[in-house]
Design a protein around this motif. Structure first.
Motif, PDB file in Angstrom:
ATOM      1  N   PHE A  34       1.374  -1.221  -0.058  1.00 32.18           N
ATOM      2  CA  PHE A  34      -0.179   0.395  -0.215  1.00 32.18           C
ATOM      3  C   PHE A  34       0.918   1.640  -0.369  1.00 32.18           C
ATOM      4  CE2 PHE A  34      -3.937  -2.505   2.129  1.00 32.18           C
ATOM      5  CZ  PHE A  34      -4.061  -2.723   0.686  1.00 32.18           C
ATOM      6  N   ALA A  35       2.096   1.071  -0.043  1.00 33.45           N
ATOM      7  CA  ALA A  35       2.939   2.656   0.070  1.00 33.45           C
ATOM      8  C   ALA A  35       3.634   2.476  -0.681  1.00 33.45           C
ATOM      9  CB  ALA A  35       3.863   2.442   1.474  1.00 33.45           C
ATOM     10  N   SER A  36       3.824   1.841  -2.001  1.00 36.00           N
ATOM     11  CA  SER A  36       4.129   1.982  -3.276  1.00 36.00           C
ATOM     12  C   SER A  36       3.949   3.171  -3.974  1.00 36.00           C
ATOM     13  CB  SER A  36       3.803   0.560  -4.498  1.00 36.00           C
ATOM     14  OG  SER A  36       2.502   0.448  -4.776  1.00 36.00           O
ATOM     15  N   ARG A  37       4.927   3.430  -4.484  1.00 37.90           N
ATOM     16  CA  ARG A  37       4.758   4.646  -5.999  1.00 37.90           C
ATOM     17  C   ARG A  37       4.827   3.525  -7.366  1.00 37.90           C
ATOM     18  NH1 ARG A  37       3.136   9.557  -3.013  1.00 37.90           N
ATOM     19  NH2 ARG A  37       4.128  10.005  -1.070  1.00 37.90           N
ATOM     20  N   THR A  38       5.004   4.852  -8.319  1.00 32.45           N
ATOM     21  CA  THR A  38       4.861   4.763  -9.677  1.00 32.45           C
ATOM     22  C   THR A  38       5.942   3.394  -9.471  1.00 32.45           C
ATOM     23  OG1 THR A  38       4.072   6.476 -10.020  1.00 32.45           O
ATOM     24  CG2 THR A  38       5.482   4.994 -12.006  1.00 32.45           C
ATOM     25  N   HIS A  39       5.932   2.007 -10.295  1.00 34.10           N
ATOM     26  CA  HIS A  39       6.814   0.843 -10.449  1.00 34.10           C
ATOM     27  C   HIS A  39       6.623   0.738 -11.284  1.00 34.10           C
ATOM     28  CE1 HIS A  39       3.405  -0.787  -7.772  1.00 34.10           C
ATOM     29  NE2 HIS A  39       3.681  -2.199  -8.298  1.00 34.10           N
ATOM     30  N   VAL A  40       7.733  -0.227 -11.792  1.00 31.80           N
ATOM     31  CA  VAL A  40       7.319  -1.863 -12.715  1.00 31.80           C
ATOM     32  C   VAL A  40       7.054  -2.188 -12.575  1.00 31.80           C
ATOM     33  CG1 VAL A  40       9.172  -2.724 -14.621  1.00 31.80           C
ATOM     34  CG2 VAL A  40       9.597  -0.781 -14.070  1.00 31.80           C
ATOM     35  N   VAL A  41       5.685  -3.520 -12.938  1.00 34.47           N
ATOM     36  CA  VAL A  41       5.809  -4.926 -12.769  1.00 34.47           C
ATOM     37  C   VAL A  41       5.516  -5.933 -13.623  1.00 34.47           C
ATOM     38  CG1 VAL A  41       3.865  -3.864 -10.565  1.00 34.47           C
ATOM     39  CG2 VAL A  41       3.381  -3.663 -13.263  1.00 34.47           C
ATOM     40  N   PRO A  42       5.611  -6.698 -12.863  1.00 32.34           N
ATOM     41  CA  PRO A  42       5.867  -8.171 -14.126  1.00 32.34           C
ATOM     42  C   PRO A  42       3.978  -8.300 -14.119  1.00 32.34           C
ATOM     43  CG  PRO A  42       6.241  -8.933 -11.617  1.00 32.34           C
ATOM     44  CD  PRO A  42       6.175  -7.256 -11.544  1.00 32.34           C
ATOM     45  N   LEU A  43       4.026  -8.517 -15.266  1.00 31.68           N
ATOM     46  CA  LEU A  43       2.037  -8.558 -15.770  1.00 31.68           C
ATOM     47  C   LEU A  43       2.233 -10.586 -15.356  1.00 31.68           C
ATOM     48  CD1 LEU A  43       1.598  -6.999 -18.064  1.00 31.68           C
ATOM     49  CD2 LEU A  43       1.035  -5.998 -16.486  1.00 31.68           C
ATOM     50  N   THR A  44       1.220 -10.413 -14.511  1.00 27.93           N
ATOM     51  CA  THR A  44       0.552 -11.438 -13.838  1.00 27.93           C
ATOM     52  C   THR A  44       0.255 -12.631 -15.813  1.00 27.93           C
ATOM     53  OG1 THR A  44      -1.606 -11.694 -13.128  1.00 27.93           O
ATOM     54  CG2 THR A  44      -0.255 -11.711 -11.982  1.00 27.93           C
ATOM     55  N   GLU A  45       0.172 -14.415 -15.219  1.00 26.57           N
ATOM     56  CA  GLU A  45      -0.704 -14.448 -16.291  1.00 26.57           C
ATOM     57  C   GLU A  45      -1.488 -14.434 -16.336  1.00 26.57           C
ATOM     58  OE1 GLU A  45       0.423 -17.536 -19.535  1.00 26.57           O
ATOM     59  OE2 GLU A  45       1.332 -16.532 -18.471  1.00 26.57           O
ATOM     60  N   GLN A  46      -2.998 -14.797 -15.735  1.00 24.88           N
ATOM     61  CA  GLN A  46      -4.184 -14.408 -15.981  1.00 24.88           C
ATOM     62  C   GLN A  46      -4.924 -12.751 -15.828  1.00 24.88           C
ATOM     63  OE1 GLN A  46      -6.438 -16.347 -14.882  1.00 24.88           O
ATOM     64  NE2 GLN A  46      -7.060 -14.882 -15.876  1.00 24.88           N
ATOM     65  N   THR A  47      -3.768 -11.742 -15.528  1.00 25.57           N
ATOM     66  CA  THR A  47      -4.007 -10.389 -16.222  1.00 25.57           C
ATOM     67  C   THR A  47      -3.462 -10.210 -18.025  1.00 25.57           C
ATOM     68  OG1 THR A  47      -2.750  -9.467 -14.227  1.00 25.57           O
ATOM     69  CG2 THR A  47      -2.781  -8.124 -15.748  1.00 25.57           C
ATOM     70  N   ARG A  48      -2.696 -10.421 -18.153  1.00 31.40           N
ATOM     71  CA  ARG A  48      -1.690 -10.786 -19.581  1.00 31.40           C
ATOM     72  C   ARG A  48      -3.237 -12.097 -20.336  1.00 31.40           C
ATOM     73  NH1 ARG A  48       2.261 -13.991 -20.851  1.00 31.40           N
ATOM     74  NH2 ARG A  48       2.355 -12.348 -22.922  1.00 31.40           N
ATOM     75  N   ILE A  49      -3.977 -13.058 -19.671  1.00 34.14           N
ATOM     76  CA  ILE A  49      -4.546 -13.526 -20.606  1.00 34.14           C
ATOM     77  C   ILE A  49      -6.187 -12.626 -20.697  1.00 34.14           C
ATOM     78  CG2 ILE A  49      -6.311 -15.038 -19.947  1.00 34.14           C
ATOM     79  CD1 ILE A  49      -4.607 -17.119 -18.936  1.00 34.14           C
ATOM     80  N   ASP A  50      -6.323 -12.405 -19.480  1.00 36.02           N
ATOM     81  CA  ASP A  50      -7.477 -11.317 -19.865  1.00 36.02           C
ATOM     82  C   ASP A  50      -7.299  -9.731 -20.624  1.00 36.02           C
ATOM     83  OD1 ASP A  50      -8.383 -12.862 -17.438  1.00 36.02           O
ATOM     84  OD2 ASP A  50      -8.122 -10.887 -15.998  1.00 36.02           O
ATOM     85  N   ASN A  51      -6.092  -9.303 -20.251  1.00 40.06           N
ATOM     86  CA  ASN A  51      -5.854  -8.587 -21.742  1.00 40.06           C
ATOM     87  C   ASN A  51      -5.196  -8.763 -23.255  1.00 40.06           C
ATOM     88  OD1 ASN A  51      -6.360  -6.502 -19.084  1.00 40.06           O
ATOM     89  ND2 ASN A  51      -4.172  -5.992 -18.994  1.00 40.06           N
TER      90      ASN A  51
ATOM     91  N   PHE B 271      -5.424  -7.987 -28.595  1.00 44.24           N
ATOM     92  CA  PHE B 271      -3.812  -8.360 -29.172  1.00 44.24           C
ATOM     93  C   PHE B 271      -4.570  -9.628 -29.943  1.00 44.24           C
ATOM     94  CE2 PHE B 271      -2.248  -6.652 -25.108  1.00 44.24           C
ATOM     95  CZ  PHE B 271      -1.424  -5.397 -25.972  1.00 44.24           C
ATOM     96  N   ASP B 272      -3.887  -9.698 -31.058  1.00 40.53           N
ATOM     97  CA  ASP B 272      -4.312 -11.204 -32.124  1.00 40.53           C
ATOM     98  C   ASP B 272      -3.837 -12.289 -31.517  1.00 40.53           C
ATOM     99  OD1 ASP B 272      -4.566  -9.203 -34.024  1.00 40.53           O
ATOM    100  OD2 ASP B 272      -2.567  -8.992 -34.811  1.00 40.53           O
ATOM    101  N   SER B 273      -2.752 -12.475 -30.186  1.00 45.83           N
ATOM    102  CA  SER B 273      -2.897 -13.713 -30.010  1.00 45.83           C
ATOM    103  C   SER B 273      -1.963 -12.467 -27.755  1.00 45.83           C
ATOM    104  CB  SER B 273      -1.319 -14.663 -30.284  1.00 45.83           C
ATOM    105  OG  SER B 273      -0.306 -13.909 -30.660  1.00 45.83           O
ATOM    106  N   LEU B 274      -2.218 -14.141 -27.912  1.00 45.54           N
ATOM    107  CA  LEU B 274      -1.065 -14.095 -25.463  1.00 45.54           C
ATOM    108  C   LEU B 274       0.355 -13.409 -25.919  1.00 45.54           C
ATOM    109  CD1 LEU B 274      -1.628 -13.995 -23.148  1.00 45.54           C
ATOM    110  CD2 LEU B 274      -1.348 -16.696 -23.125  1.00 45.54           C
ATOM    111  N   ASP B 275       1.082 -13.997 -27.084  1.00 43.61           N
ATOM    112  CA  ASP B 275       1.843 -13.988 -26.883  1.00 43.61           C
ATOM    113  C   ASP B 275       2.739 -12.523 -27.341  1.00 43.61           C
ATOM    114  OD1 ASP B 275       2.726 -16.950 -26.733  1.00 43.61           O
ATOM    115  OD2 ASP B 275       2.646 -17.144 -28.825  1.00 43.61           O
ATOM    116  N   GLU B 276       1.709 -11.659 -27.792  1.00 42.70           N
ATOM    117  CA  GLU B 276       1.743 -10.513 -28.614  1.00 42.70           C
ATOM    118  C   GLU B 276       1.841  -9.704 -27.406  1.00 42.70           C
ATOM    119  OE1 GLU B 276      -0.304  -8.899 -31.885  1.00 42.70           O
ATOM    120  OE2 GLU B 276       0.342 -10.169 -33.320  1.00 42.70           O
ATOM    121  N   VAL B 277       1.315 -10.065 -26.002  1.00 42.57           N
ATOM    122  CA  VAL B 277       0.990  -9.047 -25.108  1.00 42.57           C
ATOM    123  C   VAL B 277       2.294  -9.129 -24.232  1.00 42.57           C
ATOM    124  CG1 VAL B 277      -0.775  -9.163 -22.894  1.00 42.57           C
ATOM    125  CG2 VAL B 277      -1.211 -10.411 -24.733  1.00 42.57           C
TER     126      VAL B 277
END
Length: 250
Positions: A147-164, A168-174
């Protein structure tokens, strides 16, 4: 805190009205903006009502929640591209006051520090729009984010990539990483509006309603904000106790 509307269009009209009221009260307001399909009707209605009411948006400053790492501003799935399509190119925004992280920046960590600092120098965000992911993320702040985080780089979870991946044309492009506004940055906003629509958001909204404030459900942090609204359509609210929800007057 929880308000239920008949449909996404009713939410869009209500939120557009709040945004216009904020602009008319403070013509140099700082707005925190989000992307995604949930926001599209909001921005469409805002463009319509700004034109109808001749509202001046040229004094506004905007900060977006996030951007994919690896996508340039002209990539059709970048969030800068989304914002131009749905808002910035449709109204008289001053482009140098519309801020998003740069997905192609050479030093992402330095950029993250600068982004949070720019928001603070602008006097913090007056009104922040949020969507919510199916795992409770806001921005790209995944479960477990401090909760104390400031702007940061995050690795996207597999579920978030699937949701998004539908964008895209394919999951590989996310992309596998993103830059996101931190939870502390979000909580320093003077007003927060979280919007959830559709059946696919019903389960997480029930979890949000029942959850204590916990880093395992990032969106729960807004429960401790003094000026936060959660706006749902009837489909997203279907698992909530009917007698415990405020029904919006539209």
């Amino acid at each position: 805190m929880f308000y239920v509307f008949p449909n996404p269009q009713a939410i869009a009209e209500y939120v557009s009205g709040l945004l216009i009221a904020q602009i008319q009260k403070k013509n140099n307001a700082v707005l925190g903006l989000a992307t995604g399909s949930t926001m599209e009707p909001v921005y469409a209605k805002l463009c319509e009502q700004v034109a109808q009411q001749n509202v001046d948006v040229s004094g506004l400053t905007t900060f977006n929640l996030d951007e994919y790492i690896g996508l340039g501003s002209d990539h059709p799935q970048s969030y800068r591209y989304y914002m131009r399509q749905h808002l910035f190119n449709r109204l008289a925004f001053v482009q140098h006051r519309t801020f998003l992280p740069d997905g192609l920046c050479a030093d992402s960590l330095q950029q993250c520090e600068q982004y949070s600092r720019q928001i603070q120098q602008a006097g913090h965000i007056d009104l922040q729009l949020l969507g919510i992911g199916n795992n409770g993320h806001i921005g790209f702040n995944e479960p477990g984010t401090s909760f104390a985080s400031r702007t940061h780089v995050v690795p996207l979870t597999e579920q978030t990539r699937i949701d998004n991946s539908r964008f895209f044309d394919s999951l590989d492009e996310v992309p596998t990483q993103a830059i996101t506004l931190g939870l502390q940055d979000i909580m320093e906003s003077k007003q927060i509006i979280l919007i959830a629509t559709g059946t696919n958001k019903a389960q997480i909204m029930a979890e949000l309603y029942e959850s204590p404030v916990s880093e395992q459900l990032p969106a729960s942090v807004i429960k401790s904000h003094p000026n936060a609204l959660v706006l749902l359509d009837e489909l997203a609210a279907q698992f909530l106790p009917a007698d415990l929800c405020n029904v919006a007057v539209v």
